[in-house]
Design an enzyme around this catalytic site. Sequence first.
Site, PDB file in Angstrom:
ATOM      1  N   ASP A   1       0.842  -1.206   0.000  1.00  0.00           N
ATOM      2  CA  ASP A   1       0.000   0.000   0.000  1.00  0.00           C
ATOM      3  C   ASP A   1       0.875   1.254   0.000  1.00  0.00           C
ATOM      4  O   ASP A   1       2.059   1.192   0.342  1.00  0.00           O
ATOM      5  CB  ASP A   1      -0.912  -0.006   1.239  1.00  0.00           C
ATOM      6  N   GLY A   2       0.289   2.355  -0.379  1.00  0.00           N
ATOM      7  CA  GLY A   2       0.979   3.647  -0.412  1.00  0.00           C
ATOM      8  C   GLY A   2       0.904   4.368   0.922  1.00  0.00           C
ATOM      9  O   GLY A   2       0.463   3.811   1.933  1.00  0.00           O
ATOM     10  N   ALA A   3       1.330   5.629   0.923  1.00  0.00           N
ATOM     11  CA  ALA A   3       1.267   6.456   2.130  1.00  0.00           C
ATOM     12  C   ALA A   3       1.252   7.923   1.732  1.00  0.00           C
ATOM     13  O   ALA A   3       1.701   8.290   0.644  1.00  0.00           O
ATOM     14  CB  ALA A   3       2.457   6.181   3.037  1.00  0.00           C
ATOM     15  N   ASP A   4       0.741   8.743   2.636  1.00  0.00           N
ATOM     16  CA  ASP A   4       0.767  10.201   2.421  1.00  0.00           C
ATOM     17  C   ASP A   4       2.028  10.817   2.997  1.00  0.00           C
ATOM     18  O   ASP A   4       2.521  11.819   2.476  1.00  0.00           O
ATOM     19  CB  ASP A   4      -0.483  10.833   3.039  1.00  0.00           C
TER      20      ASP A   4
ATOM     21  N   GLY B   1      -4.592   7.744   4.562  1.00  0.00           N
ATOM     22  CA  GLY B   1      -6.012   8.099   4.606  1.00  0.00           C
ATOM     23  C   GLY B   1      -6.386   9.262   3.720  1.00  0.00           C
ATOM     24  O   GLY B   1      -7.526   9.707   3.733  1.00  0.00           O
ATOM     25  N   GLY B   2      -5.403   9.729   2.926  1.00  0.00           N
ATOM     26  CA  GLY B   2      -5.718  10.797   1.965  1.00  0.00           C
ATOM     27  C   GLY B   2      -6.842  10.393   1.028  1.00  0.00           C
ATOM     28  O   GLY B   2      -7.619  11.229   0.565  1.00  0.00           O
TER      29      GLY B   2
ATOM     30  N   GLU C   1      -7.483  -0.125   5.427  1.00  0.00           N
ATOM     31  CA  GLU C   1      -6.021  -0.240   5.251  1.00  0.00           C
ATOM     32  C   GLU C   1      -5.374  -0.691   6.557  1.00  0.00           C
ATOM     33  O   GLU C   1      -4.479  -1.540   6.558  1.00  0.00           O
ATOM     34  CB  GLU C   1      -5.445   1.107   4.811  1.00  0.00           C
TER      35      GLU C   1
ATOM     36  N   LYS D   1       7.333  11.780  -0.137  1.00  0.00           N
ATOM     37  CA  LYS D   1       6.564  11.371   1.055  1.00  0.00           C
ATOM     38  C   LYS D   1       7.421  11.221   2.309  1.00  0.00           C
ATOM     39  O   LYS D   1       6.885  11.122   3.406  1.00  0.00           O
ATOM     40  CB  LYS D   1       5.837  10.047   0.771  1.00  0.00           C
TER      41      LYS D   1
HETATM   42  C1  5RP Z   1      -5.564   6.087   0.853  1.00  0.00           C
HETATM   43  C2  5RP Z   1      -4.138   6.127   1.250  1.00  0.00           C
HETATM   44  C3  5RP Z   1      -3.116   6.180   0.182  1.00  0.00           C
HETATM   45  O1  5RP Z   1      -2.199   5.154   0.398  1.00  0.00           O
HETATM   46  C4  5RP Z   1      -2.416   7.504   0.254  1.00  0.00           C
HETATM   47  O2  5RP Z   1      -3.375   8.532   0.154  1.00  0.00           O
HETATM   48  C5  5RP Z   1      -1.352   7.648  -0.840  1.00  0.00           C
HETATM   49  O3  5RP Z   1      -1.956   7.828  -2.069  1.00  0.00           O
HETATM   50  P1  5RP Z   1      -1.121   8.103  -3.396  1.00  0.00           P
HETATM   51  O4  5RP Z   1      -0.420   6.837  -3.738  1.00  0.00           O
HETATM   52  O5  5RP Z   1      -2.190   8.494  -4.401  1.00  0.00           O
HETATM   53  O6  5RP Z   1      -0.173   9.250  -3.120  1.00  0.00           O
HETATM   54  O7  5RP Z   1      -3.805   6.115   2.406  1.00  0.00           O
HETATM   55  O8  5RP Z   1      -6.420   6.139   1.952  1.00  0.00           O
END
Ligand code: 5RP
Length: 220
Positions: free
Chosen positions: A80-83, A94-95, A102, A120
């Site tokens: 998974d990604g992250a903000d 949670g963006g 998640e 990030k």
């Molecule tokens: C969604 C998230 C995403 O992992 C986070 O917002 C990162 O998104 P991106 O890969 O578009 O930068 O937490 O709830």
Amino acid sequence: MSESAKRASAAAALEYVQADSILGVGSGSTANIFIDLLAEKRLPLAGTVASSEATAERLRAHGYEVMDLNHTGGLDLYVDGADETDAHLRLIKGGGAALTREKIIAAASARFVCIADNSKLVELLGAFPLPIEVIPMARSHVARALVRLGGDPEYREGVVTDNGNVILDVHNLRILDPVAMERDINQIVGVVSVGLFAARGADVLLLGQDDGSCRTLTPQ
Ligand code: 5RP
């Protein structure tokens, strides 16, 4: 943030995926690139567990089965990604408003590989407003409690989570102790979950660079 950095990090995550396993898959633009690459490489999976309806839809569109976490047992891997992330791989997420699912999948997974572009990585978490999923009737109560914690909560207008709840984005928090902050916010009645992934952060961070390379970080 650049597209090539996101793609580099998503591509590096493919190396962690075992053929024919059940894979946890996150949400957001970097996770979407990861899903598309999985399909492009025709990586065979026994199934997937999705952190959002949008991710489930994308996985199904590529022909992957989406399973219920109650039927899969624990997972070996979650991608998974992250903000935001710090060097200890504690995250703000949670963006995309998918933080609760998640967090559940991260908790149920032996390994959490985080995919993110180089923008990030921060020294101190909190420049990105901290998302909090809240039961709708508790919105004002939770907001007042967050002000007492030193934050400046803002209601994310027009957003309803996949769980039927609302999001407060908390500005101006200085998150000096992420584990304590996560615990304190979790204790506010009406909070479903907080987008601080500190007690259970990522195990590996694949940090894509603008030149298309990728750095691999583990918690310091
Ligand atoms: C969604 C998230 C995403 O992992 C986070 O917002 C990162 O998104 P991106 O890969 O578009 O930068 O937490 O709830």
